[in-house]
Scaffold this motif. Structure first.
Motif, mmCIF file in Angstrom:
data_model
loop_
_atom_site.group_PDB
_atom_site.id
_atom_site.type_symbol
_atom_site.label_atom_id
_atom_site.label_comp_id
_atom_site.label_asym_id
_atom_site.label_seq_id
_atom_site.Cartn_x
_atom_site.Cartn_y
_atom_site.Cartn_z
ATOM 1 N N VAL A 88 36.842 -91.465 -6.346
ATOM 2 C CA VAL A 88 36.293 -90.688 -5.241
ATOM 3 C C VAL A 88 37.243 -89.525 -4.993
ATOM 4 C CG1 VAL A 88 35.529 -90.689 -2.845
ATOM 5 C CG2 VAL A 88 35.334 -92.778 -4.211
ATOM 6 N N ALA A 89 36.734 -88.319 -5.022
ATOM 7 C CA ALA A 89 37.586 -87.148 -4.815
ATOM 8 C C ALA A 89 36.741 -85.967 -4.390
ATOM 9 C CB ALA A 89 38.367 -86.820 -6.088
ATOM 10 N N ARG A 90 37.426 -84.958 -3.895
ATOM 11 C CA ARG A 90 36.771 -83.694 -3.605
ATOM 12 C C ARG A 90 36.316 -83.062 -4.922
ATOM 13 N NH1 ARG A 90 35.534 -83.574 1.800
ATOM 14 N NH2 ARG A 90 37.343 -84.232 3.047
ATOM 15 N N PRO A 91 35.345 -82.182 -4.883
ATOM 16 C CA PRO A 91 34.867 -81.569 -6.124
ATOM 17 C C PRO A 91 35.957 -80.893 -6.950
ATOM 18 C CG PRO A 91 33.308 -81.155 -4.364
ATOM 19 C CD PRO A 91 34.507 -81.801 -3.724
ATOM 20 N N ASP A 92 37.042 -80.431 -6.298
ATOM 21 C CA ASP A 92 38.135 -79.800 -7.042
ATOM 22 C C ASP A 92 39.138 -80.813 -7.574
ATOM 23 O OD1 ASP A 92 39.518 -80.597 -4.783
ATOM 24 O OD2 ASP A 92 40.116 -78.580 -4.161
ATOM 25 N N GLY A 93 38.854 -82.100 -7.361
ATOM 26 C CA GLY A 93 39.726 -83.156 -7.862
ATOM 27 C C GLY A 93 40.770 -83.633 -6.882
ATOM 28 N N SER A 94 40.885 -82.996 -5.734
ATOM 29 C CA SER A 94 41.887 -83.418 -4.753
ATOM 30 C C SER A 94 41.444 -84.697 -4.052
ATOM 31 C CB SER A 94 42.144 -82.311 -3.732
ATOM 32 O OG SER A 94 40.959 -81.951 -3.045
ATOM 33 N N SER A 95 42.421 -85.450 -3.587
ATOM 34 C CA SER A 95 42.161 -86.743 -2.960
ATOM 35 C C SER A 95 41.443 -86.583 -1.629
ATOM 36 C CB SER A 95 43.476 -87.490 -2.736
ATOM 37 O OG SER A 95 44.120 -87.754 -3.957
ATOM 38 N N TYR A 96 40.671 -87.599 -1.278
ATOM 39 C CA TYR A 96 40.021 -87.619 0.033
ATOM 40 C C TYR A 96 41.056 -87.950 1.093
ATOM 41 C CZ TYR A 96 37.195 -89.014 3.990
ATOM 42 O OH TYR A 96 36.661 -89.112 5.246
ATOM 43 N N ARG A 97 41.127 -87.134 2.114
ATOM 44 C CA ARG A 97 42.033 -87.343 3.246
ATOM 45 C C ARG A 97 41.209 -87.504 4.518
ATOM 46 N NH1 ARG A 97 47.342 -86.189 2.880
ATOM 47 N NH2 ARG A 97 47.350 -85.743 5.114
ATOM 48 N N VAL A 98 41.609 -88.451 5.348
ATOM 49 C CA VAL A 98 40.844 -88.709 6.566
ATOM 50 C C VAL A 98 41.007 -87.590 7.586
ATOM 51 C CG1 VAL A 98 41.054 -91.192 6.199
ATOM 52 C CG2 VAL A 98 42.687 -90.048 7.714
ATOM 53 N N ASP A 99 42.104 -86.828 7.505
ATOM 54 C CA ASP A 99 42.330 -85.768 8.481
ATOM 55 C C ASP A 99 41.659 -84.461 8.083
ATOM 56 O OD1 ASP A 99 44.030 -85.388 6.362
ATOM 57 O OD2 ASP A 99 45.859 -85.162 7.554
ATOM 58 N N GLU A 100 40.901 -84.467 6.979
ATOM 59 C CA GLU A 100 40.104 -83.302 6.599
ATOM 60 C C GLU A 100 38.626 -83.591 6.874
ATOM 61 O OE1 GLU A 100 42.911 -81.496 3.027
ATOM 62 O OE2 GLU A 100 41.259 -82.830 2.489
ATOM 63 N N TRP A 101 38.364 -84.098 8.042
ATOM 64 C CA TRP A 101 37.042 -84.600 8.414
ATOM 65 C C TRP A 101 35.973 -83.515 8.409
ATOM 66 C CZ3 TRP A 101 35.088 -82.149 12.655
ATOM 67 C CH2 TRP A 101 36.014 -81.470 13.466
ATOM 68 N N ASP A 102 36.382 -82.253 8.599
ATOM 69 C CA ASP A 102 35.394 -81.175 8.662
ATOM 70 C C ASP A 102 35.199 -80.492 7.311
ATOM 71 O OD1 ASP A 102 37.952 -80.150 8.658
ATOM 72 O OD2 ASP A 102 37.521 -78.528 10.091
ATOM 73 N N ARG A 103 35.871 -80.964 6.271
ATOM 74 C CA ARG A 103 35.725 -80.386 4.927
ATOM 75 C C ARG A 103 34.495 -80.987 4.257
ATOM 76 N NH1 ARG A 103 40.398 -80.780 0.233
ATOM 77 N NH2 ARG A 103 39.244 -79.678 -1.427
ATOM 78 N N LYS A 104 33.677 -80.154 3.650
ATOM 79 C CA LYS A 104 32.438 -80.628 3.055
ATOM 80 C C LYS A 104 32.622 -80.940 1.574
ATOM 81 C CE LYS A 104 29.383 -78.122 6.218
ATOM 82 N NZ LYS A 104 28.285 -77.122 6.323
ATOM 83 N N GLY A 105 31.820 -81.887 1.096
ATOM 84 C CA GLY A 105 31.769 -82.194 -0.322
ATOM 85 C C GLY A 105 32.675 -83.325 -0.751
ATOM 86 N N LEU A 106 32.071 -84.374 -1.319
ATOM 87 C CA LEU A 106 32.816 -85.515 -1.826
ATOM 88 C C LEU A 106 32.004 -86.146 -2.947
ATOM 89 C CD1 LEU A 106 35.425 -87.194 -1.277
ATOM 90 C CD2 LEU A 106 34.004 -88.704 0.128
ATOM 91 N N LEU A 107 32.651 -86.399 -4.076
ATOM 92 C CA LEU A 107 31.986 -86.994 -5.229
ATOM 93 C C LEU A 107 32.524 -88.403 -5.450
ATOM 94 C CD1 LEU A 107 32.223 -83.999 -7.749
ATOM 95 C CD2 LEU A 107 30.532 -84.388 -5.945
ATOM 96 N N GLY A 108 31.620 -89.344 -5.638
ATOM 97 C CA GLY A 108 32.010 -90.716 -5.937
ATOM 98 C C GLY A 108 31.373 -91.162 -7.237
ATOM 99 N N ALA A 109 32.086 -91.969 -8.009
ATOM 100 C CA ALA A 109 31.558 -92.428 -9.290
ATOM 101 C C ALA A 109 32.115 -93.795 -9.633
ATOM 102 C CB ALA A 109 31.886 -91.436 -10.396
ATOM 103 N N ALA A 110 31.340 -94.548 -10.403
ATOM 104 C CA ALA A 110 31.730 -95.899 -10.785
ATOM 105 C C ALA A 110 32.925 -95.915 -11.716
ATOM 106 C CB ALA A 110 30.543 -96.610 -11.441
#
Length: 254
Positions: free
Chosen positions: A217-239
């Motif tokens: 699970v990461a942002r489209p640019d490959g950066s990690s998901y952070r809980v304090d970036e709640w207003d940032r759009k876009g997240l990709l998840g994959a098996a």
């Protein structure tokens, strides 16, 4: 989570009275069960550890300044994830709790209120379902299975998604419930998902759990998901990481 389900959630399931469902705006419902559940969860979590902050979905809706706590040690709570389903008297819906520190989820718990399925993850310690270690796997289907949430996208982005991504996947309905979507990604039901809105109470626990299971699970640019970036759009998840890479490459073409 089980106690709150039994006390505050299931007694209201398919029994909501007139006036017990409100719209917070943007077709985002809240019920009396959400509010009662959050109060009980806060009380219970404070007994476990009252030294860290509490960030609940309904509390943050009432007072957005609470979101500033997300970069500090905190509990993050979705008292009923899948409220839209719950309010309509249908599954799936669940409770999601994460414990975060430094802007990252450190632990996550996802409880399915009807089946009792209990997903648990701790950073660096793997992912569990009902106490058993789980390893994420793809569906094995060609084309891969995609659950894509378009509901919070602007129209231009919806159209771009339909042109560049949708034709390359077998599309399935989204469950309108992150507590269900993340397990589907690990259990071979869905291969990839796209989320536009990335609020911490929806994604903190699930993103950690899927990654600990071996998915990505990461942002489209490959950066990690952070809980304090709640207003940032876009997240990709994959098996799997390979499925994520393929999706991210197509996403970059949008």
């Amino acid at each position: 989570m089980k106690r709150v389900t039994e006390q505050a959630i299931l007694p209201r399931f398919r029994k909501l009275a007139e006036g017990e469902v409100e719209d917070k705006g943007g077709n985002d419902p809240v019920t009396i069960a959400d509010k009662e559940s959050e109060v009980l969860l806060r009380e219970g979590l404070s007994r476990l550890d009252d030294t860290i902050d509490f960030v609940g979905e309904e509390a943050a809706h009432a007072d957005p300044t609470i979101l500033a706590r997300l970069d500090s040690p905190c509990w993050i709570v979705d008292p009923i994830d899948g409220t839209r389903n719950f309010a309509c008297g249908k599954p799936p819906f669940g409770i999601i709790i994460a414990r975060a520190d430094g802007g990252l989820a450190q632990s996550g718990w996802i409880y399915d209120c009807l089946s009792g399925r209990f997903c648990v993850a701790h950073r660096g310690a793997g992912a569990l379902i009902d106490g058993e270690r789980i390893f994420s796997r793809g569906s094995g289907k060609n084309p891969p299975v995609a659950a894509i949430s378009l509901i919070f996208m602007e129209e231009a982005r919806r159209q771009a998604t339909r042109r560049h991504i949708s034709p390359n996947y077998q599309l399935v309905d989204i469950p309108y419930c992150a507590a269900e979507q993340y397990p589907r990604l690990a259990l071979g039901e869905n291969d990839v998902s796209i989320f536009e809105r990335t609020l911490a109470w929806d994604h903190a626990a699930g993103a950690l759990w899927l990654e600990e299971a071996g998915g990505r699970v990461a942002r489209p640019d490959g950066s990690s998901y952070r809980v304090d970036e709640w207003d940032r759009k876009g997240l990709l998840g994959a098996a799997t990481p390979a499925l994520w890479d393929e999706l991210a490459a197509r996403y970059a073409e949008m």
